[in-house]
Design a protein around this motif. Structure first.
Motif, PDB file in Angstrom:
ATOM      1  N   ARG B 479       0.866  -1.178   0.000  1.00 12.54           N
ATOM      2  CA  ARG B 479       0.000   0.000   0.000  1.00 12.54           C
ATOM      3  C   ARG B 479       0.896   1.219   0.000  1.00 12.54           C
ATOM      4  N   PRO B 480       0.324   2.390  -0.199  1.00 15.66           N
ATOM      5  CA  PRO B 480       1.171   3.571  -0.122  1.00 15.66           C
ATOM      6  C   PRO B 480       1.710   3.754   1.291  1.00 15.66           C
ATOM      7  N   LEU B 481       2.793   4.473   1.401  1.00 15.07           N
ATOM      8  CA  LEU B 481       3.412   4.675   2.711  1.00 15.07           C
ATOM      9  C   LEU B 481       2.446   5.322   3.690  1.00 15.07           C
ATOM     10  N   MET B 482       1.709   6.290   3.207  1.00 15.31           N
ATOM     11  CA  MET B 482       0.721   6.918   4.064  1.00 15.31           C
ATOM     12  C   MET B 482      -0.465   5.966   4.150  1.00 15.31           C
ATOM     13  N   GLY B 483      -1.199   6.042   5.230  1.00 13.01           N
ATOM     14  CA  GLY B 483      -2.339   5.147   5.349  1.00 13.01           C
ATOM     15  C   GLY B 483      -1.948   3.932   6.163  1.00 13.01           C
ATOM     16  N   SER B 484      -2.957   3.138   6.524  1.00 10.88           N
ATOM     17  CA  SER B 484      -2.660   2.039   7.427  1.00 10.88           C
ATOM     18  C   SER B 484      -3.133   0.729   6.816  1.00 10.88           C
ATOM     19  N   SER B 485      -2.563  -0.355   7.306  1.00 12.23           N
ATOM     20  CA  SER B 485      -2.943  -1.672   6.819  1.00 12.23           C
ATOM     21  C   SER B 485      -4.271  -2.084   7.427  1.00 12.23           C
ATOM     22  N   PRO B 486      -5.007  -2.918   6.706  1.00 10.45           N
ATOM     23  CA  PRO B 486      -6.201  -3.495   7.312  1.00 10.45           C
ATOM     24  C   PRO B 486      -5.810  -4.291   8.553  1.00 10.45           C
ATOM     25  N   ARG B 487      -6.681  -4.296   9.537  1.00 12.02           N
ATOM     26  CA  ARG B 487      -6.359  -5.054  10.740  1.00 12.02           C
ATOM     27  C   ARG B 487      -7.646  -5.509  11.409  1.00 12.02           C
ATOM     28  N   ALA B 488      -7.540  -6.587  12.125  1.00 11.02           N
ATOM     29  CA  ALA B 488      -8.647  -7.042  12.946  1.00 11.02           C
ATOM     30  C   ALA B 488      -8.267  -6.719  14.379  1.00 11.02           C
ATOM     31  N   LEU B 489      -8.918  -5.703  14.926  1.00 11.52           N
ATOM     32  CA  LEU B 489      -8.562  -5.185  16.233  1.00 11.52           C
ATOM     33  C   LEU B 489      -9.245  -6.008  17.324  1.00 11.52           C
ATOM     34  N   ASP B 490      -8.483  -6.348  18.344  1.00 11.46           N
ATOM     35  CA  ASP B 490      -9.043  -6.977  19.552  1.00 11.46           C
ATOM     36  C   ASP B 490      -9.733  -8.319  19.314  1.00 11.46           C
ATOM     37  N   LEU B 491      -9.072  -9.169  18.581  1.00  7.38           N
ATOM     38  CA  LEU B 491      -9.484 -10.570  18.565  1.00  7.38           C
ATOM     39  C   LEU B 491      -9.050 -11.188  19.883  1.00  7.38           C
ATOM     40  N   GLY B 492      -9.610 -12.325  20.204  1.00  7.99           N
ATOM     41  CA  GLY B 492      -9.064 -13.053  21.331  1.00  7.99           C
ATOM     42  C   GLY B 492      -7.640 -13.469  20.998  1.00  7.99           C
ATOM     43  N   ALA B 493      -6.739 -13.460  22.001  1.00 13.10           N
ATOM     44  CA  ALA B 493      -5.329 -13.685  21.690  1.00 13.10           C
ATOM     45  C   ALA B 493      -5.099 -15.037  21.016  1.00 13.10           C
ATOM     46  N   ASP B 494      -5.749 -16.085  21.530  1.00  8.83           N
ATOM     47  CA  ASP B 494      -5.579 -17.414  20.919  1.00  8.83           C
ATOM     48  C   ASP B 494      -6.104 -17.425  19.495  1.00  8.83           C
ATOM     49  N   GLY B 495      -7.276 -16.832  19.350  1.00 10.00           N
ATOM     50  CA  GLY B 495      -7.897 -16.804  18.040  1.00 10.00           C
ATOM     51  C   GLY B 495      -7.053 -16.058  17.032  1.00 10.00           C
ATOM     52  N   ALA B 496      -6.479 -14.934  17.458  1.00 14.92           N
ATOM     53  CA  ALA B 496      -5.653 -14.128  16.554  1.00 14.92           C
ATOM     54  C   ALA B 496      -4.490 -14.967  16.054  1.00 14.92           C
ATOM     55  N   GLN B 497      -3.901 -15.704  16.996  1.00 14.30           N
ATOM     56  CA  GLN B 497      -2.743 -16.515  16.645  1.00 14.30           C
ATOM     57  C   GLN B 497      -3.129 -17.632  15.675  1.00 14.30           C
ATOM     58  N   ARG B 498      -4.259 -18.269  15.956  1.00 13.11           N
ATOM     59  CA  ARG B 498      -4.666 -19.367  15.085  1.00 13.11           C
ATOM     60  C   ARG B 498      -5.077 -18.846  13.716  1.00 13.11           C
ATOM     61  N   TRP B 499      -5.749 -17.689  13.714  1.00 11.83           N
ATOM     62  CA  TRP B 499      -6.181 -17.131  12.440  1.00 11.83           C
ATOM     63  C   TRP B 499      -4.958 -16.754  11.602  1.00 11.83           C
ATOM     64  N   ARG B 500      -3.946 -16.180  12.286  1.00 14.30           N
ATOM     65  CA  ARG B 500      -2.721 -15.800  11.577  1.00 14.30           C
ATOM     66  C   ARG B 500      -2.106 -17.015  10.894  1.00 14.30           C
ATOM     67  N   GLU B 501      -2.022 -18.109  11.636  1.00 13.27           N
ATOM     68  CA  GLU B 501      -1.415 -19.315  11.063  1.00 13.27           C
ATOM     69  C   GLU B 501      -2.266 -19.872   9.934  1.00 13.27           C
ATOM     70  N   ALA B 502      -3.573 -19.834  10.135  1.00 10.43           N
ATOM     71  CA  ALA B 502      -4.462 -20.388   9.104  1.00 10.43           C
ATOM     72  C   ALA B 502      -4.336 -19.580   7.817  1.00 10.43           C
ATOM     73  N   VAL B 503      -4.265 -18.251   7.942  1.00  6.84           N
ATOM     74  CA  VAL B 503      -4.194 -17.415   6.751  1.00  6.84           C
ATOM     75  C   VAL B 503      -2.813 -17.521   6.112  1.00  6.84           C
ATOM     76  N   ALA B 504      -1.770 -17.638   6.954  1.00  5.03           N
ATOM     77  CA  ALA B 504      -0.408 -17.713   6.413  1.00  5.03           C
ATOM     78  C   ALA B 504      -0.289 -18.855   5.418  1.00  5.03           C
ATOM     79  N   GLY B 505      -0.971 -19.957   5.694  1.00  4.19           N
ATOM     80  CA  GLY B 505      -0.909 -21.088   4.795  1.00  4.19           C
ATOM     81  C   GLY B 505      -1.599 -20.832   3.458  1.00  4.19           C
ATOM     82  N   ARG B 506      -2.400 -19.761   3.416  1.00  2.00           N
ATOM     83  CA  ARG B 506      -3.168 -19.506   2.197  1.00  2.00           C
ATOM     84  C   ARG B 506      -2.595 -18.346   1.401  1.00  2.00           C
ATOM     85  N   VAL B 507      -1.576 -17.681   1.938  1.00  2.00           N
ATOM     86  CA  VAL B 507      -1.093 -16.449   1.309  1.00  2.00           C
ATOM     87  C   VAL B 507      -0.684 -16.668  -0.141  1.00  2.00           C
ATOM     88  N   GLY B 508      -0.002 -17.778  -0.386  1.00  2.00           N
ATOM     89  CA  GLY B 508       0.496 -17.978  -1.734  1.00  2.00           C
ATOM     90  C   GLY B 508      -0.514 -18.571  -2.696  1.00  2.00           C
TER      91      GLY B 508
END
Lengths: 189, 536
Positions: B479-508
């Motif tokens: 994205r352009p330098l100005m502006g912010s990345s999309p984010r999911a604010l205040d997920l449960g900590a476990d859920g955030a971690q699991r979601w991160r791993e689940a999505v990481a496997g799909r990035v490519g």
């Protein structure tokens, strides 16, 4: 919370490991690794420099050396400067210890995993296929300790990830390894 | 219209359209006026300056050359220091055509090329004849054809067949002539609504309205009467009233001007699409025609501020890497300045290739996220009350407790309402190839991200989140330098971690179905595109 895709399923069918749990395995084993212990000394030296610079500035402002005194008259001379020196010194002694405890990194199957942060703790996952270029950096202080920093960039702005406090040779090796992992090279030119 | 001038498109170095001299002269009208005035006072100096300016313009024109190579646009320019700029095609994000008044008078357009990895506009052709500009844009944004792509074995001929009813592509325009379908035209009255409900202006207007409600009926008329007779004295009550009236009128004037500005900049806002690109045409005095290929779009955002949400309205933006204007710039990245809710979400879904309609059903964040916001409101009210206690009252005296309690309560109540709204504004959804995150109460932003656009995934926890067992998942895209990345604010900590791993496997993984991607025909291609690969 209910996630449709948990636990993480990788295309090769293996389950992605989640390296959040302590303690770290011994160096050399697969899994999250600590930084080189020398990084603490490196950070301490850096902290000492900060302490000297900031402390000198605070004392100057406090005692009115070379500049008009900036501290309100109610404070006895020297107190403000001493407080600043003590706080900065404490932070630069304790900070590296905590940071060293927090820092972990791992070269996983498909991505680089980095955990860091003292106040704001974060875990970054940088897929290898997203790497644009990989650098190693070595400042003058780091050179004394034989350390180097690995810096990875993706198309996202800014630096996507950095791993400080690697043995210089190892940083080079890692850089080469990551650079050659880059699958985007089979893109047509 | 003249037939396209083929020389630069054939790769021959070419100057800009000579009308550029007129464009620069008109754009420099102000300095010329200064010079004319100066000539009246010191004739020699005025003449000398004029000569320098004209000479610079002519030299700039003479030294400027541009041409199109098969895989890059090359611009040579510079009067004293010669510069060569090579803009490789795969780096190009958008191509915008702009016609200011001076361009219209002279019948030319300005071409702006935005590329990834550039701080500002990467390439600017100040004056090109419209037909050439149009062809250039089409070529630059055309999909790179890969001879080794699997589909070309048999399909090379076939997809084109469909287009053959259209005129044969001319030899100087290798990109196929594609039909542009108009998707939405925003009528002027809707633009007025957009101006009246847009961001800060809407909030300011609401505040002014609120002020008028709380004041006695005709106090400001009285103030105006005094204004006619006296200069305001800020120490007297009447003086203060006059100043307030002036401020209110300044606000109203600003409000009016900003509505007018919105209407002018977005005049005749037309969103159109082809199979591979989205196009926006807008502007009354300066006409913009912005084109962005689907495959360069990193994320789509539906913005509904408080006022618009109540009216069932909102706006749609796209995030494109390398856009000079950045996220916050009014207009540049707007896909639709104002529209009804269904329309907004339909556009967002179509752009990222997500089936269905309306706002997706989002999962709520855990209860702890709500508690965090309530605690924050409590703390804020407490701080305000304490400040009032110390600063206004000057001491903590039992006598003042009721007043402080009133202050506390009147900050707490709206604070709690905002906290509840902020909590309800949060949401996330994992739709396999697409992730949707939402946040915000005064301005609710629902962002759609395709997993094949993700660059880096990051979970983070600040000390307060750690207390509540919460974490944020950042979805970093180019994205352009100005502006912010999309984010999911205040997920449960476990859920955030699991979601991160689940999505990481799909990035490519390539997204199965999306506009501009021609289904699965281009597996790896659609994935890593939009990236600048130095040295490749």
């Amino acid at each position: 919370m209910d996630f449709s895709k948990t636990p993480a399923e990788r295309p090769d069918g293996t389950e992605a490991e989640v390296f959040e749990a302590e303690p770290a395995p011994p160096p050399g084993a697969a899994g999250p690794r600590r930084l080189d212990p020398r990084v603490r000394s490196y950070w301490w030296v850096r902290g000492a420099i900060y302490t000297v610079v900031l402390g000198a500035a605070a004392l100057m402002a406090d005692m009115g050396w070379f500049v008009p005194r900036l501290v309100p008259g109610g404070w006895p001379e020297g107190v403000f400067g001493a407080v600043v020196v003590v706080v900065v010194l404490t932070l630069s002694v304790v900070g590296p210890l905590i940071a060293y405890e927090r820092w972990r990194f791992a070269l996983r199957e498909e991505d680089l995993w980095i955990r860091r942060g003292i106040l704001i703790r974060s875990v970054s996952v940088i897929p290898y296929r997203r790497l644009q270029f990989v650098d190693t950096e070595q400042g003058p202080i780091a050179r004394i300790f034989g350390l180097a920093e690995l810096v990875v960039h993706t198309a996202a702005p800014g630096t996507s990830g950095r791993v400080p406090g690697l043995d210089a040779d190892e940083a080079e090796a890692l850089r080469e390894r990551l650079a050659h992992l880059e699958p985007s090279l089979d893109e047509p030119t | 219209m003249n037939p396209p001038d083929p020389a630069p498109l054939r790769g021959e170095p070419t100057r800009l359209h000579p009308a550029v001299l007129g464009v620069w002269a008109l754009q420099g009208v102000f300095s010329i006026v200064v010079i004319v005035v100066l000539t009246g006072i010191v004739p020699a100096a005025g003449a000398a300056m004029l000569a320098v300016i004209v000479a610079t313009m002519v030299l700039r024109y003479l030294r400027f050359r541009w041409r199109l190579e098969p895989d890059a646009l090359i611009i040579d320019e510079g009067i004293f220091i010669r510069k060569r700029r090579v803009i490789r095609r795969e780096r190009i994000q958008t191509v915008d055509l702009e016609r200011g008044i001076s361009h219209r008078v002279l019948g030319v357009v300005e071409v702006r090329i935005e590329a990834i990895g550039a701080g500002g506009t990467e390439g600017k052709l100040a004056a090109v004849d419209p037909a050439t500009a149009e062809t250039l844009r089409r070529i630059l944004l055309g999909r790179e054809r890969r001879p080794d792509a699997p589909r070309t074995d048999e399909a090379t001929e076939d997809p084109r067949r469909a287009d053959e009813a259209e005129p044969e592509p001319s030899p100087v325009a290798p990109a196929p002539q594609v039909e542009e379908r108009v998707r939405t035209v925003v009528p002027p009255e809707r633009l007025v609504v957009a101006g009246m409900t847009g961001g800060r202006v809407g909030v300011a207007a609401a505040l002014v309205g609120f002020l008028f409600q709380t004041m006695p009926e005709d106090w400001w008329v009285e103030g105006l009467g005094f204004l006619a007779q006296t200069t305001p004295d800020p120490t007297s009550v009447v003086g203060i009233r006059i100043l307030v009236v002036l401020a209110v009128f300044a606000l109203l004037g600003g409000f009016f001007l900003s509505v007018v500005a919105t209407v002018f900049t977005h005049w005749d806002f037309t969103l159109s699409e082809t199979d591979e690109t989205l196009g926006v045409r807008r502007g009354l005095f300066t006409e913009h025609r912005d084109t962005v290929p689907y495959r360069r779009i990193q994320a789509v955002q539906v913005e509904e501020n408080l006022v618009r949400r109540l009216l069932g309205l909102g706006a749609v933006r796209v995030v494109v890497a390398g856009r000079a204007g950045g996220g916050g710039n009014e207009g540049t990245d707007l896909l639709l300045p104002i529209g009804k809710r269904n329309e907004l979400y339909q556009i967002a879904r179509d752009v990222v290739g997500l089936e269905g309609e309306g706002r997706p059903d989002l999962e709520q964040m855990p209860w702890r996220a709500r508690s965090r916001r309530y605690v924050r409101a409590l703390v804020a009210a407490g701080v305000v009350a304490a400040l009032v206690g110390f600063v206004v009252v000057g001491r903590f005296d039992a006598w003042w407790w009721p007043e402080i309690a009133v202050v506390f309560g009147s900050v707490l109540l709206p604070g709690l309402a905002l906290a509840e709204g902020a909590y309800r504004g949060l949401g996330w959804a994992d739709l396999d190839d697409h992730l949707v995150v939402s946040e915000g109460v005064l301005n609710r932003r629902t962002t759609f991200v395709r997993t094949d656009r993700l660059q880096v995934l990051e979970t983070s926890q600040n000390p307060f989140q750690r207390l509540g067992g919460l974490a944020t998942l950042h979805l970093r895209v180019a994205r352009p330098l100005m502006g912010s990345s999309p984010r999911a604010l205040d997920l449960g900590a476990d859920g955030a971690q699991r979601w991160r791993e689940a999505v990481a496997g799909r990035v490519g993984r390539p997204v199965s179905r999306a506009p501009g991607d021609e289904a699965s025909a281009t597996p790896a291609h659609g994935v890593d595109e939009g990236l600048w690969l130095p040295g490749v």
